[in-house]
Design a protein around this motif. Sequence first.
Motif, PDB file in Angstrom:
ATOM      1  N   TYR A  17      -8.228  10.563   3.851  1.00 60.45           N
ATOM      2  CA  TYR A  17      -8.062   9.983   2.528  1.00 60.45           C
ATOM      3  C   TYR A  17      -8.254   8.466   2.598  1.00 60.45           C
ATOM      4  O   TYR A  17      -8.181   7.859   3.667  1.00 60.45           O
ATOM      5  N   LYS A  39      -0.720   3.459  -2.805  1.00 62.16           N
ATOM      6  CA  LYS A  39      -1.307   4.607  -2.133  1.00 62.16           C
ATOM      7  C   LYS A  39      -1.380   5.848  -3.013  1.00 62.16           C
ATOM      8  O   LYS A  39      -2.392   6.556  -3.027  1.00 62.16           O
ATOM      9  N   GLU A  43      -7.914   4.453   2.392  1.00 67.52           N
ATOM     10  CA  GLU A  43      -6.881   3.538   2.861  1.00 67.52           C
ATOM     11  C   GLU A  43      -7.070   2.161   2.224  1.00 67.52           C
ATOM     12  O   GLU A  43      -8.047   1.928   1.495  1.00 67.52           O
ATOM     13  N   SER A  86      -5.264   6.601  -2.953  1.00 70.45           N
ATOM     14  CA  SER A  86      -5.655   7.237  -1.689  1.00 70.45           C
ATOM     15  C   SER A  86      -6.343   8.585  -1.863  1.00 70.45           C
ATOM     16  O   SER A  86      -7.282   8.905  -1.153  1.00 70.45           O
ATOM     17  N   TRP A 108       0.820  -1.211   0.000  1.00 69.82           N
ATOM     18  CA  TRP A 108       0.000   0.000   0.000  1.00 69.82           C
ATOM     19  C   TRP A 108       0.857   1.266   0.000  1.00 69.82           C
ATOM     20  O   TRP A 108       0.699   2.136  -0.860  1.00 69.82           O
TER      21      TRP A 108
END
Length: 279
Positions: free
Chosen positions: A131, A118, A133, A122, A113
């Motif tokens: 934001y 991300k 996850e 995100s 991630w």
Amino acid sequence: MQIQAFKDTVRLTNDGSLQIFFLGTGSAFVKQNHQNNFLVIKGQEHLLVDCGTQCPIAFYKYNSSLMNVENIFLTHSHSDHIGGVEELALMRRYVKQSKVKILIADEYKDLLWNESLKGGLSYGEQKDGRYLEFEDYFEQIVPRKISDEPRPMWDADIGGINIKFFRTMHMPDSVPSWKESAWSTGLLIDNRILFPGDTRFDPDLIDWMEKEYHPEVIFHDCQSYTGGVHTGIEELKSLPSEIKKKMYLCHYADNFITFDAEGAGFAGMTLPGVYYDFG
């Protein structure tokens, strides 16, 4: 094992037999045969192993959509293995409005991630003042760690499909073993099919799998030269004949598709777009 032809569209269910369908069999930068991503299908369940940059195109080629995939497993974080995950996650969230199930160890989840996904997933929206996850896109299938020796191994069941996965020795090529290598994994499917994933030549791994599980078929990473972070054909040719005769070569470059695998004692080249049916 029987090889069955593709018909109409990619099937994500079957009559209960264990099947492998390679959406592609190529290395990272291929322009033919797509990247080495494949489906495991058994009864009402399926698992997509790796989802590279070309994976959405491969599904389209086979008259299906990546969005139909419910369960995924990612061996490591190179783009030919995770480059299509962003599209899958976004399509599932905003079109199908459901999460993708991902078989992933805690040891890899945060790495995947924070260092790969991300940035693209995100910041598209905020939810409850934050934001997005990992858990907003994915439902984790948590594996059981079943061994630390001779290297870490995890185990999980996707319906009637048993998946064991283990650490491998892929990158960088400057380190001597899997212990110092970046995160990468291989799979053992139903204790029958060995897929070491992207790996340098690792006879210790093959010896361990052969003695402990004696897999029926091995789909093995292969390149035409020796060196770097993949296994060279000359290295694989040094394996015992009884291993080679059940080994299909995959993850090969565009200039490698004419290699005479059978003439060198291997079972053959892995073919994209067919069903390997293990009954």
